[in-house]
Design a protein around this motif. Structure first.
Motif, PDB file in Angstrom:
ATOM      1  N   ALA A  43      12.684 -21.870  90.525  1.00  0.00           N
ATOM      2  CA  ALA A  43      11.368 -21.373  90.102  1.00  0.00           C
ATOM      3  C   ALA A  43      11.507 -20.068  89.324  1.00  0.00           C
ATOM      4  CB  ALA A  43      10.461 -21.186  91.308  1.00  0.00           C
ATOM      5  N   ALA A  44      12.341 -19.144  89.824  1.00  0.00           N
ATOM      6  CA  ALA A  44      12.529 -17.869  89.130  1.00  0.00           C
ATOM      7  C   ALA A  44      13.213 -18.079  87.782  1.00  0.00           C
ATOM      8  CB  ALA A  44      13.343 -16.913  89.998  1.00  0.00           C
ATOM      9  N   VAL A  46      12.895 -20.775  85.831  1.00  0.00           N
ATOM     10  CA  VAL A  46      11.885 -21.313  84.912  1.00  0.00           C
ATOM     11  C   VAL A  46      10.940 -20.202  84.460  1.00  0.00           C
ATOM     12  CG1 VAL A  46       9.986 -22.937  84.656  1.00  0.00           C
ATOM     13  CG2 VAL A  46      12.035 -23.611  85.919  1.00  0.00           C
ATOM     14  N   ASN A  47      10.534 -19.341  85.392  1.00  0.00           N
ATOM     15  CA  ASN A  47       9.649 -18.231  85.029  1.00  0.00           C
ATOM     16  C   ASN A  47      10.329 -17.298  84.032  1.00  0.00           C
ATOM     17  OD1 ASN A  47       7.401 -18.990  86.559  1.00  0.00           O
ATOM     18  ND2 ASN A  47       8.150 -17.955  88.387  1.00  0.00           N
ATOM     19  N   ARG A  48      11.606 -17.038  84.232  1.00  0.00           N
ATOM     20  CA  ARG A  48      12.339 -16.167  83.303  1.00  0.00           C
ATOM     21  C   ARG A  48      12.425 -16.821  81.923  1.00  0.00           C
ATOM     22  NH1 ARG A  48      15.978 -11.795  83.279  1.00  0.00           N
ATOM     23  NH2 ARG A  48      16.459 -11.434  81.088  1.00  0.00           N
ATOM     24  N   SER A  50      10.313 -18.989  80.623  1.00  0.00           N
ATOM     25  CA  SER A  50       8.984 -18.956  80.008  1.00  0.00           C
ATOM     26  C   SER A  50       8.681 -17.586  79.429  1.00  0.00           C
ATOM     27  CB  SER A  50       7.915 -19.348  81.036  1.00  0.00           C
ATOM     28  OG  SER A  50       8.107 -20.667  81.493  1.00  0.00           O
ATOM     29  N   ASP A  98      13.393 -29.348  88.790  1.00  0.00           N
ATOM     30  CA  ASP A  98      13.234 -28.295  87.787  1.00  0.00           C
ATOM     31  C   ASP A  98      14.417 -28.244  86.832  1.00  0.00           C
ATOM     32  OD1 ASP A  98      10.714 -27.383  88.455  1.00  0.00           O
ATOM     33  OD2 ASP A  98      11.453 -25.996  89.973  1.00  0.00           O
ATOM     34  N   ASN A 427       3.290 -24.599  92.587  1.00  0.00           N
ATOM     35  CA  ASN A 427       4.355 -24.777  91.583  1.00  0.00           C
ATOM     36  C   ASN A 427       3.929 -24.237  90.220  1.00  0.00           C
ATOM     37  OD1 ASN A 427       6.552 -26.184  93.036  1.00  0.00           O
ATOM     38  ND2 ASN A 427       4.981 -27.747  93.384  1.00  0.00           N
ATOM     39  N   THR A 428       3.450 -23.000  90.234  1.00  0.00           N
ATOM     40  CA  THR A 428       2.881 -22.408  89.023  1.00  0.00           C
ATOM     41  C   THR A 428       3.895 -22.309  87.889  1.00  0.00           C
ATOM     42  OG1 THR A 428       3.338 -20.203  89.890  1.00  0.00           O
ATOM     43  CG2 THR A 428       1.166 -21.116  90.333  1.00  0.00           C
ATOM     44  N   HIS A 429       5.169 -22.237  88.238  1.00  0.00           N
ATOM     45  CA  HIS A 429       6.189 -22.122  87.186  1.00  0.00           C
ATOM     46  C   HIS A 429       6.248 -23.369  86.316  1.00  0.00           C
ATOM     47  CE1 HIS A 429       8.117 -24.254  90.511  1.00  0.00           C
ATOM     48  NE2 HIS A 429       9.055 -24.678  89.688  1.00  0.00           N
ATOM     49  N   ARG A 430       5.753 -24.495  86.827  1.00  0.00           N
ATOM     50  CA  ARG A 430       5.875 -25.748  86.078  1.00  0.00           C
ATOM     51  C   ARG A 430       4.853 -25.879  84.954  1.00  0.00           C
ATOM     52  NH1 ARG A 430       7.463 -29.249  91.397  1.00  0.00           N
ATOM     53  NH2 ARG A 430       9.678 -28.703  91.346  1.00  0.00           N
ATOM     54  N   ALA A 432       5.288 -24.517  82.407  1.00  0.00           N
ATOM     55  CA  ALA A 432       6.195 -24.585  81.252  1.00  0.00           C
ATOM     56  C   ALA A 432       6.448 -26.018  80.815  1.00  0.00           C
ATOM     57  CB  ALA A 432       7.523 -23.918  81.591  1.00  0.00           C
TER      58      ALA A 432
END
Length: 599
Positions: A43-44, A46-48, A50, A98, A427-430, A432
């Motif tokens: 998750a981290a 994917v956030n990075r 984005s 992910d 799953n807010t990171h998704r 992306a």
């Protein structure tokens, strides 16, 4: 007696407070399941990714400039290399999902860069000065000092080229040799370049006296030359009428920009759809045949026999009087929520029932979106006083109560509004990995699901529901054929009129919306294909007894946006390998469509 009255007074005083407490708790979920909830190890990551991608577009802000194309390619390749360093075998199922979503997305970004490079090669003969002018902004963003004399020469040379090209394509014989889609794309590029150069010029103008001394006149000549040139491309090559030559999205010819069969195959691979365009069209034709049969049943129930278009005409003329549409939408939204409340199908939190709004759609937007749009708010297409009589009737008839009955919940709960509500909480990171097959596919799935469960009891409501179902089948057929070069926009409009009984202006708006460039090429097929994927997955997991209705539907919403193949991997715990998910031929697993019982 006094004690009894005192006791009653205490109850009267305490009860409202207790009710208030219960009401407040209804707005807040049980936090215990959220505490220590396992998630994806990536998750981290994917956030990075984005955040870094957003920074790349801020840094390289001249769209399609040489530096932007070069650096984005390096960025995506670098992320792919870093991702390969992750030990896939040690990841949980959520982490593997992910990983595969990131790998899939990065590969497709490179595909899209290749596609855009090919498009720029096509337009190079019409916009030969593009890279030189966009490089001015690339250089400014390095904070290097500007060479005003060189910049002046660059502007002057580009203005001369633009004027020469404009004179060439003012001649009909020359204009007729140019592909209209390429010319339209070039006109859009010229306008975009003009805006970029304008921003570049204003950064220095007046703040650097030497710059202004050198560039004021050549900049003005270039700005005028680009304005005239894009107008000529639209009028003389594309075919806009002079009053439309500003390129307004809602007027003039519908051109579109087909991506070819190769492009369709690339985009289908990205969406993990293991079917050819022809196979998808065949699926759509089968769905259309079912809807047509059901439409004739509803028509017969209304007394029109097989003449379903006559029955639909009667349905279209049931529109509410001007000013009453917001009340209708409110009532239909509440009716759908009440229907869901009778069953244990999906979680619709109290706050999600209350935080949506309603806005009226402008006449300009209605020309490309003649029906509802939704999400945070539902956008209502309905006539305004300034519309012509014909425009008013088209909109009234196309947004009648029975058509609306089948799609208000598509836009609100449990459709787009609830999707957005859940995306912000699970799953807010998704975000992306957004895909319309998850977003529109779910809303279309609910339309089919409610049909199966008897939500549309009257023949008029069934005709409304079937209108949309036929519409989504037609979208697959006309959009795939258009991008494969087998259908023109005008033919697509006529196809909608003939096969779905669209109002012509609404058909034009639908096709304009589909091919105007604001939606990706597969967007229009995503409704039904995504919905059918979810129907197949429902059969696999719910009909088999592996999951309850509520667990399945909540699981889809809480997965976050992703290709439905990956939703299947998550909910069904499908084994995953680094190379990707197993091929899922969902069409062979579809349950048969549910016919309405004959009366």
């Amino acid at each position: 007696m006094i004690k009894s009255l005192l006791a009653l007074a205490i109850v009267c005083c305490v009860a409202p407070a207790a009710r208030a407490q219960n009401d407040s708790l209804a707005l807040v979920p049980d936090l215990r399941p959220l505490v220590g909830q396992p998630g994806s190890e990536l998750a981290a990551v994917v956030n990075r990714y984005s955040a870094d991608r957003e920074s790349m577009f801020r840094r390289y802000d001249a769209n399609n400039s040489p530096a932007q194309r070069r650096e984005l390619r390096s960025f995506y390749n670098g992320w792919m290399e870093r991702l390969r360093q992750v030990d896939f075998a040690k990841l949980s199922q959520e982490g593997r999902i992910d990983y595969l979503l990131m790998s899939n997305s990065l590969k497709h970004e490179l595909v899209l860069l290749d596609r855009r490079t090919a498009q720029l090669t096509e337009t190079a003969v019409l916009v030969p000065f593009a890279d030189r002018l966009l490089s001015l902004q690339d250089t400014r963003r390095t904070l290097a000092p500007v060479n005003s004399r060189v910049a002046s020469a660059t502007l002057a040379a580009a203005a001369t080229e633009a004027d020469s090209l404009r004179a060439r394509y003012e001649v009909a014989a020359n204009a007729s040799r140019i592909n209209k889609a390429v010319a339209n794309r070039a006109a859009n590029d010229v306008d975009r370049i003009r805006r970029v150069v304008g921003n570049w010029y204003r950064f220095y103008d007046g703040y650097d006296p030497v710059f202004t001394w050198w560039t004021k006149d050549p900049y003005k000549r270039l700005d005028d030359a680009l304005t005239r040139y894009s107008k000529t491309l639209r009028e003389k090559v594309v075919g806009f009428k002079p009053q439309q030559a500003g390129g307004a999205a809602n007027d003039g010819p519908i051109i579109g920009d087909p991506i070819s069969r190769k492009g369709l195959e690339e985009d289908l691979a990205y969406e993990m759809i293991p079917y050819s365009p022809e196979e998808l069209i065949a699926i759509a034709e089968r769905e259309y045949a079912f809807s047509l049969g059901e439409m004739k049943k509803a028509s017969a129930a209304m007394g029109f026999g097989d003449n379903w278009k006559a029955a639909m005409e009667k349905v279209k003329n049931t529109y509410v009087e001007p000013g009453k549409q917001p009340e209708l939408i409110r009532d239909l939204a509440r009716q759908a929520e009440a229907f869901f409340d009778k069953h244990d199908w999906v979680t619709i939190p109290k706050l999600a029932r209350e935080d949506w709004g309603m806005e009226m759609m402008s006449p300009e937007r209605q020309r490309v979106a003649p029906f509802f749009l939704g999400g945070e708010s539902i956008l209502v297409a309905y006539p305004t006083a300034d519309m012509t009589e014909e425009e008013k009737m088209m909109t009234l008839r196309g947004n009648n109560p029975h058509f609306s009955h089948a799609v208000v919940f598509h836009e609100l709960n449990p459709g787009h509004h609830l999707q957005g509500f859940m995306i912000e909480r699970y799953n807010t990171h998704r975000r992306a990995f957004y895909t319309p097959f998850w977003l529109e596919g779910q809303s279309l799935y609910w339309e089919m699901f409610l049909w199966d469960h008897g939500f549309h009891s009257s023949p008029e409501d069934r005709i409304g529901a079937l209108f949309w179902r036929m519409h989504r089948s037609a979208r697959i057929i006309f959009s795939l054929n258009f991008h494969a070069g087998k259908l023109t926009p005008d033919q697509a409009i006529q196809f909608l009129v003939d096969t779905v009984n669209f109002e012509r202006s609404n058909a034009e708006g639908e096709v304009r919306r589909s091919f105007g460039g604001d939606y990706p090429p597969l967007y229009q097929i995503a409704y039904m294909i995504g919905g059918l994927q979810l129907r197949a997955l429902h059969r696999e997991l719910v009909d088999s007894g592996r999951m309850t209705e509520r667990a399945f539907h909540d699981g889809v919403l809480q997965s976050g946006p992703m290709p439905i193949t990956m939703v299947r991997a998550r909910l069904g715990n499908v084994p995953l390998v680094r190379d990707g998910p197993p091929v899922w031929k969902f069409a062979s697993e579809l349950p048969p469509p549910v016919p309405f019982p004959s009366r």
